[in-house]
Design an enzyme around this catalytic site. Structure first.
Site, PDB file in Angstrom:
ATOM      1  N   ASN A 294     -21.413 -48.348  19.536  1.00  0.00           N
ATOM      2  CA  ASN A 294     -20.302 -47.610  18.931  1.00  0.00           C
ATOM      3  C   ASN A 294     -20.812 -46.205  18.647  1.00  0.00           C
ATOM      4  O   ASN A 294     -21.554 -45.988  17.695  1.00  0.00           O
ATOM      5  CB  ASN A 294     -19.880 -48.326  17.637  1.00  0.00           C
ATOM      6  N   TRP A 295     -20.426 -45.271  19.515  1.00  0.00           N
ATOM      7  CA  TRP A 295     -20.976 -43.915  19.402  1.00  0.00           C
ATOM      8  C   TRP A 295     -20.353 -43.140  18.240  1.00  0.00           C
ATOM      9  O   TRP A 295     -20.805 -42.063  17.900  1.00  0.00           O
ATOM     10  CB  TRP A 295     -20.786 -43.153  20.717  1.00  0.00           C
ATOM     11  N   LYS A 296     -19.281 -43.681  17.676  1.00  0.00           N
ATOM     12  CA  LYS A 296     -18.573 -43.011  16.573  1.00  0.00           C
ATOM     13  C   LYS A 296     -18.226 -41.566  16.963  1.00  0.00           C
ATOM     14  O   LYS A 296     -17.986 -41.313  18.138  1.00  0.00           O
ATOM     15  CB  LYS A 296     -19.389 -43.112  15.272  1.00  0.00           C
TER      16      LYS A 296
ATOM     17  N   GLU B  33     -14.743 -48.224   8.965  1.00  0.00           N
ATOM     18  CA  GLU B  33     -14.547 -46.795   8.696  1.00  0.00           C
ATOM     19  C   GLU B  33     -13.079 -46.409   8.871  1.00  0.00           C
ATOM     20  O   GLU B  33     -12.559 -45.564   8.167  1.00  0.00           O
ATOM     21  CB  GLU B  33     -15.462 -45.966   9.618  1.00  0.00           C
TER      22      GLU B  33
ATOM     23  N   HIS C  82     -12.282 -51.147  12.668  1.00  0.00           N
ATOM     24  CA  HIS C  82     -13.624 -50.850  12.151  1.00  0.00           C
ATOM     25  C   HIS C  82     -13.492 -50.474  10.667  1.00  0.00           C
ATOM     26  O   HIS C  82     -12.512 -49.854  10.270  1.00  0.00           O
ATOM     27  CB  HIS C  82     -14.253 -49.705  12.950  1.00  0.00           C
TER      28      HIS C  82
ATOM     29  N   GLY D 232     -24.308 -49.065  16.008  1.00  0.00           N
ATOM     30  CA  GLY D 232     -23.909 -47.680  15.751  1.00  0.00           C
ATOM     31  C   GLY D 232     -25.047 -46.724  16.041  1.00  0.00           C
ATOM     32  O   GLY D 232     -25.296 -46.352  17.183  1.00  0.00           O
ATOM     33  N   GLY D 233     -25.773 -46.346  14.987  1.00  0.00           N
ATOM     34  CA  GLY D 233     -26.833 -45.340  15.087  1.00  0.00           C
ATOM     35  C   GLY D 233     -27.770 -45.507  16.275  1.00  0.00           C
ATOM     36  O   GLY D 233     -28.029 -44.545  17.006  1.00  0.00           O
TER      37      GLY D 233
ATOM     38  N   SER E 161     -26.774 -51.765  11.151  1.00  0.00           N
ATOM     39  CA  SER E 161     -28.188 -51.398  11.248  1.00  0.00           C
ATOM     40  C   SER E 161     -28.993 -52.259  12.222  1.00  0.00           C
ATOM     41  O   SER E 161     -30.177 -52.529  11.999  1.00  0.00           O
ATOM     42  CB  SER E 161     -28.845 -51.398   9.854  1.00  0.00           C
TER      43      SER E 161
ATOM     44  N   GLU F  52     -19.262 -57.154  10.494  1.00  0.00           N
ATOM     45  CA  GLU F  52     -20.069 -56.026  10.043  1.00  0.00           C
ATOM     46  C   GLU F  52     -19.994 -55.889   8.528  1.00  0.00           C
ATOM     47  O   GLU F  52     -19.028 -55.329   7.999  1.00  0.00           O
ATOM     48  CB  GLU F  52     -19.550 -54.732  10.686  1.00  0.00           C
TER      49      GLU F  52
ATOM     50  N   GLY G  16     -24.963 -48.271   8.820  1.00  0.00           N
ATOM     51  CA  GLY G  16     -25.541 -46.934   8.711  1.00  0.00           C
ATOM     52  C   GLY G  16     -26.475 -46.770   7.521  1.00  0.00           C
ATOM     53  O   GLY G  16     -26.856 -45.662   7.171  1.00  0.00           O
TER      54      GLY G  16
HETATM   55  P1  PGA Z   1     -24.879 -48.949  12.449  1.00  0.00           P
HETATM   56  O1  PGA Z   1     -23.288 -49.018  12.682  1.00  0.00           O
HETATM   57  O2  PGA Z   1     -25.519 -49.708  13.561  1.00  0.00           O
HETATM   58  O3  PGA Z   1     -25.208 -47.473  12.470  1.00  0.00           O
HETATM   59  O4  PGA Z   1     -25.153 -49.566  11.119  1.00  0.00           O
HETATM   60  C1  PGA Z   1     -22.672 -50.180  13.134  1.00  0.00           C
HETATM   61  C2  PGA Z   1     -21.194 -49.963  13.268  1.00  0.00           C
HETATM   62  O5  PGA Z   1     -20.593 -49.308  12.396  1.00  0.00           O
HETATM   63  O6  PGA Z   1     -20.568 -50.442  14.222  1.00  0.00           O
END
Ligand code: PGA
Length: 247
Positions: free
Chosen positions: A9-11, A96, A94, A233-234, A212, A166, A172
């Site tokens: 997930n490149w956000k 967010e 998601h 994500g990251g 994470s 998640e 994150g």
């Molecule tokens: P993260 O994000 O790996 O940076 O914790 C995961 C996500 O939000 O899908």
């Protein structure tokens, strides 16, 4: 046997030029023989990244979608537009988006249905806050998200959905759920699905863990019984993503 699926997930990261560069770097490093691999990129990067990935086994996903077909919805993207651009997977709900853009379970359910109507695969996200975990209501909360997210879908459609568990406190933050914590909730999600549908259907649905995930902890998390992949994500923005896929 459920095939593992690792999605990045490149956000809100990477310009089109940067996205092309990252996709080109990763394409030669990830081994897609036994795992499904998806890059969920920003809308504007979808077409150039699809171009780079043509002929590979890596799919492109979107991070969101609107639930109407077309019309006066300034700034939104329709499922048909995504489909036409080459998108195969769409992240829906998601945390967010739920938190910053007020996405409710009802909206999430509408989006899941639209994505399925257009023959793309929804990655339906759920997860608890730290407060909910501390209050001991993690499973109640997630069961509700699952029930509402899958509302109105028959088992045939349900089997096409990927669930991403998640925990919000692990996104994150560098704080990963322990593999036992992640397994416990993913097993609970499968149990809910078997109550809504049947054990047979629940056994077919793939459940990812996200929060994470990195090159070091991936192998342990992905070895758990009810964890069928990761939403990353990251670490999906770095070469480290290849270590996760090739765990
Ligand atoms: P993260 O994000 O790996 O940076 O914790 C995961 C996500 O939000 O899908």
């Amino acid at each position: 046997m459920r095939k593992k699926i690792i999605a990045g997930n490149w956000k809100m990261n990477k310009t089109p030029a940067e996205a092309v560069e990252l996709a080109k770097t990763l394409i030669n490093k990830v081994n897609t023989n036994t795992v499904d691999v998806v890059f969920c990129v920003p809308y504007i990067d979808i077409i150039p990244v699809c171009d780079v990935l043509k002929g590979s086994n890596i799919s492109v996903g979107a991070q969101n979608v609107y639930f109407e077909e077309s019309g006066a919805y300034t700034g939104e993207i329709s499922p048909l537009m995504l489909k036409n651009a080459g998108v195969k997977y769409v992240i829906v709900g998601h945390s967010e988006r739920r938190e910053y853009f007020n996405e409710t379970d009802d909206i999430v359910n509408k989006k899941v249905k639209k994505v399925l109507e257009h023959n793309m695969t929804p990655i339906l996200c759920c997860g608890e806050t730290l407060k909910q975990r501390e209050m001991g209501i993690t499973m109640e909360h997630i069961k509700m998200q699952i029930k509402k997210g899958f509302y109105g879908l028959n088992s045939n459609d349900a089997e096409k959905i990927i669930v991403a568990y998640e925990p919000i406190w692990a996104i994150g933050t560098g704080k990963t759920a322990t593999s036992e914590q992640a397994q416990e909730v993913c097993a609970g999600i499968r149990q809910s699905l078997s109550e809504i549908y049947s054990n047979e259907t629940a056994q077919k649905i793939r459940i990812q863990y996200g929060g994470s995930v990195n090159g070091k902890n991936a192998a342990e998390i992905l070895s758990m019984n009810d964890i069928d992949g990761g939403l990353v994500g990251g670490a999906s923005l770095k070469e480290e993503f290849a270590d996760i896929v090739n765990y």
